[in-house]
Design an enzyme around this catalytic site. Structure first.
Site, PDB file in Angstrom:
ATOM      1  N   HIS A  10       0.831  -1.214   0.000  1.00  0.00           N
ATOM      2  CA  HIS A  10       0.000   0.000   0.000  1.00  0.00           C
ATOM      3  C   HIS A  10       0.862   1.259   0.000  1.00  0.00           C
ATOM      4  CE1 HIS A  10      -3.032  -2.946   0.903  1.00  0.00           C
ATOM      5  NE2 HIS A  10      -3.960  -2.028   0.708  1.00  0.00           N
ATOM      6  N   PRO A  11       0.466   2.228  -0.824  1.00  0.00           N
ATOM      7  CA  PRO A  11       1.227   3.483  -0.842  1.00  0.00           C
ATOM      8  C   PRO A  11       0.933   4.305   0.405  1.00  0.00           C
ATOM      9  CG  PRO A  11      -0.742   3.715  -2.173  1.00  0.00           C
ATOM     10  CD  PRO A  11      -0.722   2.285  -1.688  1.00  0.00           C
ATOM     11  N   GLN A  45      -5.686   6.586  -6.093  1.00  0.00           N
ATOM     12  CA  GLN A  45      -5.787   8.024  -6.411  1.00  0.00           C
ATOM     13  C   GLN A  45      -7.184   8.539  -6.063  1.00  0.00           C
ATOM     14  OE1 GLN A  45      -3.781  10.419  -7.822  1.00  0.00           O
ATOM     15  NE2 GLN A  45      -5.466  11.884  -8.061  1.00  0.00           N
ATOM     16  N   PHE A  92       1.286   2.751   7.439  1.00  0.00           N
ATOM     17  CA  PHE A  92      -0.035   2.936   8.041  1.00  0.00           C
ATOM     18  C   PHE A  92      -1.084   2.763   6.939  1.00  0.00           C
ATOM     19  CE2 PHE A  92      -3.477   6.123   8.772  1.00  0.00           C
ATOM     20  CZ  PHE A  92      -4.028   5.561   9.918  1.00  0.00           C
ATOM     21  N   ALA A 142      -9.384   4.964   3.220  1.00  0.00           N
ATOM     22  CA  ALA A 142      -9.504   6.420   3.071  1.00  0.00           C
ATOM     23  C   ALA A 142     -10.933   6.834   2.713  1.00  0.00           C
ATOM     24  CB  ALA A 142      -8.519   6.908   2.001  1.00  0.00           C
ATOM     25  N   ILE A 190      -5.276   2.656   6.119  1.00  0.00           N
ATOM     26  CA  ILE A 190      -6.641   2.933   6.566  1.00  0.00           C
ATOM     27  C   ILE A 190      -7.515   3.066   5.327  1.00  0.00           C
ATOM     28  CG2 ILE A 190      -6.348   5.461   6.591  1.00  0.00           C
ATOM     29  CD1 ILE A 190      -8.048   5.452   9.230  1.00  0.00           C
ATOM     30  N   GLU A 192      -9.434   7.171  -4.034  1.00  0.00           N
ATOM     31  CA  GLU A 192      -9.695   7.069  -2.589  1.00  0.00           C
ATOM     32  C   GLU A 192      -9.041   8.221  -1.825  1.00  0.00           C
ATOM     33  OE1 GLU A 192      -9.891   2.228  -3.099  1.00  0.00           O
ATOM     34  OE2 GLU A 192      -8.079   3.144  -2.297  1.00  0.00           O
ATOM     35  N   GLN A 193      -7.788   8.506  -2.183  1.00  0.00           N
ATOM     36  CA  GLN A 193      -7.061   9.568  -1.475  1.00  0.00           C
ATOM     37  C   GLN A 193      -7.679  10.940  -1.786  1.00  0.00           C
ATOM     38  OE1 GLN A 193      -2.935   9.338  -0.745  1.00  0.00           O
ATOM     39  NE2 GLN A 193      -2.717   7.207  -1.358  1.00  0.00           N
TER      40      GLN A 193
HETATM   41  C1  2AL Z   1      -4.666   3.555   1.060  1.00  0.00           C
HETATM   42  C2  2AL Z   1      -4.976   3.517  -0.316  1.00  0.00           C
HETATM   43  O1  2AL Z   1      -4.153   3.461  -1.239  1.00  0.00           O
HETATM   44  N1  2AL Z   1      -6.329   3.544  -0.400  1.00  0.00           N
HETATM   45  C3  2AL Z   1      -6.835   3.596   0.850  1.00  0.00           C
HETATM   46  O2  2AL Z   1      -8.043   3.625   1.112  1.00  0.00           O
HETATM   47  N2  2AL Z   1      -5.796   3.591   1.737  1.00  0.00           N
HETATM   48  N3  2AL Z   1      -3.373   3.553   1.521  1.00  0.00           N
HETATM   49  C4  2AL Z   1      -3.067   3.565   2.840  1.00  0.00           C
HETATM   50  N4  2AL Z   1      -1.765   3.601   3.162  1.00  0.00           N
HETATM   51  O3  2AL Z   1      -3.929   3.533   3.721  1.00  0.00           O
END
Ligand code: 2AL
Length: 176
Positions: free
Chosen positions: A67-68, A85, A119, A123, A121, A87-88
């Site tokens: 996960h990024p 992209q 971390f 998003a 979550i 989601e963020q």
């Molecule tokens: C992400 C992601 O890429 N999409 C998301 O909901 N959460 N990454 C993350 N580190 O929590």
């Protein structure tokens, strides 16, 4: 898309459509294709979750590492997956103040240093202010708790991605 269509997909088609329901882990999608026929769309999700649960700790950590970072380097350089992209952006992470970006970068770095994975979550189920709060709180946890929490969030992300693919906006009943 209906269930029969999903059950009659070749693995190439299945991988094309569901390949990123777990971020950058198409191997999981490729593995669960063998579990057809699915008796419901939830059955596809259950197979993914069973597969994840069957992995040793190192495998689960590996999933988290795919996960990024939130608002990290990949967001800045435009190299996020399409799903990540979106989601963020939806969580407001593409419109951070410089102070928020600074805090998030610092906390992400501390988190990775402590746990050895980023971390994670869901998003889409949150907003930038809550994400920062949650990151701050979770930084205090023990590694074994954080592994469980991170994997729970991966499942939520998967559920939202499945919803997008299958229902085009109409929510599937959640199992989480
Ligand atoms: C992400 C992601 O890429 N999409 C998301 O909901 N959460 N990454 C993350 N580190 O929590």
């Amino acid at each position: 898309m209906d269930l029969q269509a999903v059950n009659s997909m070749s693995y190439e088609q299945f991988l094309d459509i569901f390949g990123n329901i777990i971020e950058k882990c198409p191997i999981i999608t490729a593995a669960v294709w063998s579990r057809r026929p699915f008796s419901s769309f939830g059955g596809v999700e259950d197979s993914v979750y069973d597969f994840i649960e069957s992995l040793p700790i190192s495998g689960k950590e590996g999933i988290l590492r795919c996960h990024p970072d939130l608002a990290g380097r990949e967001l800045t350089s435009g190299t996020l997956t399409m799903e990540s992209q979106q989601e963020q952006r939806q969580a407001g992470l593409t419109s951070l103040s410089s102070r928020e970006r600074e805090i998030l970068t610092l906390l992400n770095t501390q988190y990775k240093k402590k746990f050895g994975f980023p971390f994670v979550i869901c998003a889409k189920m949150s907003v930038k202010e809550k994400i920062i709060e949650e990151l701050n709180a979770r930084l205090q946890n023990d590694p074994s708790i954080e592994l469980l929490k991170g994997i729970d969030e991966v499942k939520k992300i998967c559920h939202m991605r499945m919803e997008d693919i299958l229902c085009k906006g109409s929510p599937m009943p959640t199992k989480l």
